[in-house]
Enzyme design. Structure first.
Site, short mmCIF file in Angstrom:
data_model
loop_
_atom_site.label_atom_id
_atom_site.label_comp_id
_atom_site.label_asym_id
_atom_site.label_seq_id
_atom_site.Cartn_x
_atom_site.Cartn_y
_atom_site.Cartn_z
N ASP A 1 -7.73 10.35 1.47
CA ASP A 1 -7.13 10.05 0.17
C ASP A 1 -7.78 10.94 -0.89
O ASP A 1 -8.47 11.90 -0.54
CB ASP A 1 -7.35 8.56 -0.15
CG ASP A 1 -6.19 7.94 -0.91
OD1 ASP A 1 -6.01 8.29 -2.09
OD2 ASP A 1 -5.48 7.11 -0.33
N HIS B 1 -7.13 6.57 -6.86
CA HIS B 1 -6.37 5.90 -5.80
C HIS B 1 -7.24 5.64 -4.58
O HIS B 1 -7.24 4.55 -4.01
CB HIS B 1 -5.18 6.78 -5.43
CG HIS B 1 -4.19 6.18 -4.51
ND1 HIS B 1 -4.35 6.17 -3.13
CD2 HIS B 1 -3.00 5.56 -4.73
CE1 HIS B 1 -3.32 5.59 -2.56
NE2 HIS B 1 -2.48 5.20 -3.50
N SER C 1 0.33 1.57 -0.32
CA SER C 1 -0.97 2.24 -0.22
C SER C 1 -2.10 1.27 0.02
O SER C 1 -3.16 1.65 0.52
CB SER C 1 -1.25 3.02 -1.51
OG SER C 1 -0.48 4.19 -1.59
#
Length: 852
Positions: free
Chosen positions: A168, A216, A408
């Site tokens: 990520d 994120h 996610s």
């Protein structure tokens, strides 16, 4: 517990075939210069192209053909990242590279920008409850109640000893609720793409500063494995280790294809950059074991990508459990890598046990997990202010959490559950060290078999159901055997000759029983792990399936798509092979047999183009020979262009006695495509021979088509011969007044100088198909445009780039008359783009043109 045998075999092959050669140490440039371009719906790094190359091909040689340099080579994937020359745009380079000898595919170094994840809000359903854990905000984490996390932990597991790679953007790895679970070194995949950065400098250590962009990945990491302590909340596997695998560029935060590949390879090899060894994850194969046990991938795109498929295959073959998010489109359409076989594909649920309104749906889903209003870690404000953490207080640490939405976060919730399964199923020695673990297929089997199905359940919405961590751990601890998965090698062949394998055929694997998901792949174009024409499904649940094939791509092979299907059984721990035969109607070469001078195809005139194939079903390779009538002292030119397939052709010319008088690549200046010039020694016949020089698998195939242009050389162009204004690929304000008249069937030397446009007038009979072709000594010098215009000045055909940046047009005339062939430099109005240089121009009549 066992791993599918095919993974061991494939990694042994890769280990024997490849070594990783890290760049030599050099001064690190922490902020490499790059620009992100956007064309249509694609974003990519300016000046960078990724090419997949065939067995025996050299990425350096491919780069030289483009005037590029190899920025990074991935021999494990037979792919390379190229740095293009300044004047060559990525779209033009892609077209140029796709038909170069040895190239499997060419694509931009794509950048994916995720929409800002929607921030959730506290609701009644999320109100705190009394819990028996120390984390003060645990009550906000409704995901643990839906997934029965407490019931799993109460059975003595927390993910301890298991490494979860977070594939990520950059993690706030000093976050107070993550820091104690961080495992080092991690890896910065984007930094590793920079040749100015020593590979060691791409390692993420406790001292590595945050990139100042990523948030994120911090939320994903916390969902999987935030620490169980007296701060904030906790992750599903609160005792597991978190390995940061950064895949974003550090300016706008986009996820970059080359970084995805680099960090995935690191997940396999680890900091020793070698298979297995001391840095491998505990309990994995000593020779081929990976650095991490699990990789969570909360990213994806809508289109199949061969490099991503190859990367997934490499990680699966090494023994990594891959968990991915289903996507937030929400559609039933393709999403990759989640549709790739062997991955655990996770949809998102609400607190009410329904699919969220943003989560993708479809029969390709494996299961579902909470993905709405997820209370989890986020990157701290002090890190955004000072990435090295200088403004962060150790006395009163900022414990940043947020509500957030997306598949996610359903994905890492399941990745955490996978860590609990691995810990529960681990075999240990007398000292308690992990010696063996369940396979990826066994983890997937446990997750889907123990998932619960709420009221109103639909498989296309939730897969096998919602992940139940307590039930999954109980299933493993019960001691009952867990069926292992298997692998499928699907060979797709042409029914007309089963020895001919067909690449780029879509394969869909549909379960006939049980609750497995539908998975998709394509037959290979010749990767390291998978031979040409083979589709690989790894770590698939055992059981019966229907395998459907459809292809090949019409745009690549120019034939009608064929379909086939069969029933296949995948057995536990085995690699199953199956063959599918496609009824295809490939090109029928009208000039065969013409393998020798004695059987040469007789062409009645010069000034023609023929389409043929390099295919001989009776031999290991094909040779095509054509005889042409020649006049003593006249000069002739022959040029070959590959129309489909990927071969390495060569041209040789013989006189009437069979003596070679010219060969491509040795006596003439133009060498991008096979090109030969010769002077006829006497009246009579000359012979032009086409051969294939690579000898690689797939080089003898009816799908390998070429066009051969044969023309009489008439000398040099006569200036002035027309003018025009060129903006980009638009040719405007054309003046045909001084166009040079040349006969159909001729070739000549010409040159584009600064501000120059060349126009040639040709008489074309009604019903003829004419071919205008440009060959340059160096691709892109000049970078040409070629337009065909009728007597009324209307454009009837146009091409920018063909095999390389030189141009080629084919036009079927309905009415006879004069036609004008306009040769111009691309984007001549902009001096930084316009190019100059010599070229060969020919105009011929096609004897057997393609129908489309």
């Amino acid at each position: 517990m066992t791993r599918s045998v095919i993974g061991t075999l494939l990694l042994a092959l890769a280990l024997a075939a490849c070594t990783l050669n890290p760049p030599a140490p050099s001064v690190r440039n922490p902020t490499p210069s790059y620009t992100i371009d956007r064309v249509g719906d694609q974003s990519f790094i300016r000046g960078q192209l990724i090419v997949g190359y065939r067995e025996g091909a050299s990425p350096e040689a491919i780069a030289r053909r483009l005037g590029a340099t190899v920025q990074q080579d991935w021999p494990l994937l037979r792919a390379a990242l190229l740095q293009l020359p300044p004047r060559l745009s990525v779209p033009k380079a892609k077209v140029s590279a796709e038909r170069l000898e040895g190239v499997r595919y060419a694509e931009p170094n794509l950048v994916h920008f995720r929409p800002e994840p929607a921030r959730g809000v506290a609701t009644t359903a999320l109100s705190p409850t009394q819990v028996s854990v120390s984390d003060p905000e645990f009550g906000r984490q409704w995901m643990h109640r839906q997934m029965n996390s407490l019931g799993a932990w109460s059975q003595g597991v927390s993910g301890s000893g298991i490494r979860i790679g977070i594939h990520d953007d950059f993690i706030d790895h000093r976050h107070p609720d993550l820091v104690d679970n961080m495992f080092y070194p991690g890896f910065d995949g984007f930094a590793a793409s920079n040749p100015e950065v020593p590979i060691e400098a791409a390692l993420i250590t406790p001292e590595t500063p945050h990139d100042g962009v990523g948030f994120h990945g911090t939320s994903v990491a916390g969902t999987a494995a935030a620490v169980g302590n007296d701060l904030g909340g906790r992750g599903t596997a609160y005792g597991a280790s978190i390995v940061p695998l950064a895949i974003n560029e550090p300016e706008q935060g986009g996820l970059v294809l080359s970084a995805i590949v680099n960090s995935a390879i690191f997940a396999v090899l680890g900091p020793d950059f070698a298979f297995g060894g001391d840095d491998r994850a505990p309990g994995t194969d000593p020779e081929t074991g990976p650095y991490v046990h699990i990789v969570n991938m909360s990213w994806g795109g809508a289109f199949y990508n061969q490099l991503i498929k190859d990367t997934m295959d490499l990680m699966l073959a090494s023994g990594i459990v891959l968990v991915t998010s289903a996507g937030n489109t929400p559609t039933e359409g393709p999403s990759f890598p989640s549709w790739n076989p062997g991955l655990i594909n996770v949809a998102a649920t609400t607190a009410r046990g329904t699919r969220t309104n943003f989560s993708n749906r479809g029969l390709h889903l494996d299961l579902a997990a909470p993905g709405e209003n997820i209370w989890t870690t986020t990157t701290r404000g002090c890190i955004f202010a000072t990435p090295d953490g200088a403004s962060c207080s150790e006395e009163e640490p900022e414990v940043a959490y947020t509500y957030i939405n997306g598949t996610s976060f359903s994905s890492p919730a399941v990745a955490g559950t996978a860590a609990l399964i691995l810990e529960a199923g681990a075999e240990r020695d007398a000292e308690g060290n992990i010696t063996a673990l369940p396979s990826a297929a066994q983890v997937q089997r446990v997750l889907t078999e123990t998932a619960f199905q709420p009221s109103g359940y639909e498989r296309s919405a939730l897969g096998a159901g919602i992940a139940d961590s307590a039930a999954a751990v109980a299933r493993v601890l019960s001691g009952d055997p867990i069926p292992d998965g298997g692998s499928l090698l699907a060979e797709v062949v042409w029914a007309g000759n089963p020895d001919i394998r067909v690449p780029q055929v879509g394969l869909t694997l549909i379960p006939e029983d049980g609750d497995a998901a539908v998975k998709y792949t394509q037959t290979s174009d010749g990767t390291l792990l998978t031979p040409l024409g083979i589709g690989l499904f790894q770590q698939m649940p055992s059981g019966r399936y229907t395998l459907q094939a459809s292809g090949p791509y019409r745009s690549v092979h120019g034939i009608e798509v064929g379909t086939a299907q069969t029933s296949v059984e995948i057995r536990p721990g085995e690699a199953t092979a199956v063959r599918l035969a496609l009824e295809l109607s490939p090109f029928e070469d009208p000039f065969e047999p013409n393998n020798t001078l004695e059987t040469a195809a007789e062409l009645e005139e010069v000034g023609v183009t023929v389409r043929a194939s390099l295919y001989d079903p009776e031999a290991a390779s094909d040779v095509d020979v054509y005889s042409i009538p020649v006049t003593a002292g006249s000069v002739y030119r022959a040029s070959l262009k590959t129309a489909s397939g990927n071969v390495a052709p060569a041209l040789t010319v013989y006189d009437a006695s069979g003596t070679p008088i010219a060969q491509s690549g040795s006596t003439q200046a133009f060498t991008l495509n096979p090109f030969v010039e010769f002077e006829a020694p006497e009246d009579g016949l000359a012979y032009i021979e086409v051969t294939e020089t690579s000898g690689l698998e797939g080089s003898n195939s009816p799908f390998n088509l070429y066009d051969l242009d044969i023309a009489r050389y008439i000398g040099e162009e006569e200036e002035p011969n027309g003018s025009a204004v060129v903006i980009g690929t638009s040719i405007q304000n054309i003046d045909f007044t001084d166009a040079q008249r040349i006969p159909l069937g001729s070739a000549l030397d010409a040159e584009l100088t600064e501000g120059d446009t060349d126009i040639f007038q040709v008489e074309v009979p009604a019903g003829a198909t004419v071919v205008g072709d440009i060959v340059t000594a160096v691709d892109g010098q000049p970078d040409t445009l070629l337009g065909v215009y009728n007597e009324a000045g209307q454009q009837v055909a146009f091409n920018d780039d063909y095999n390389g940046r030189a141009s080629r047009v084919l036009y079927a005339s309905q009415t006879g008359g004069l036609y004008y062939f306009v040769v111009a430099p691309w984007d001549a109005i902009n001096p930084q783009n316009a190019t100059t240089g010599p070229y060969n121009f020919s105009v011929t009549r096609h004897l057997n043109p393609p129908t489309e």
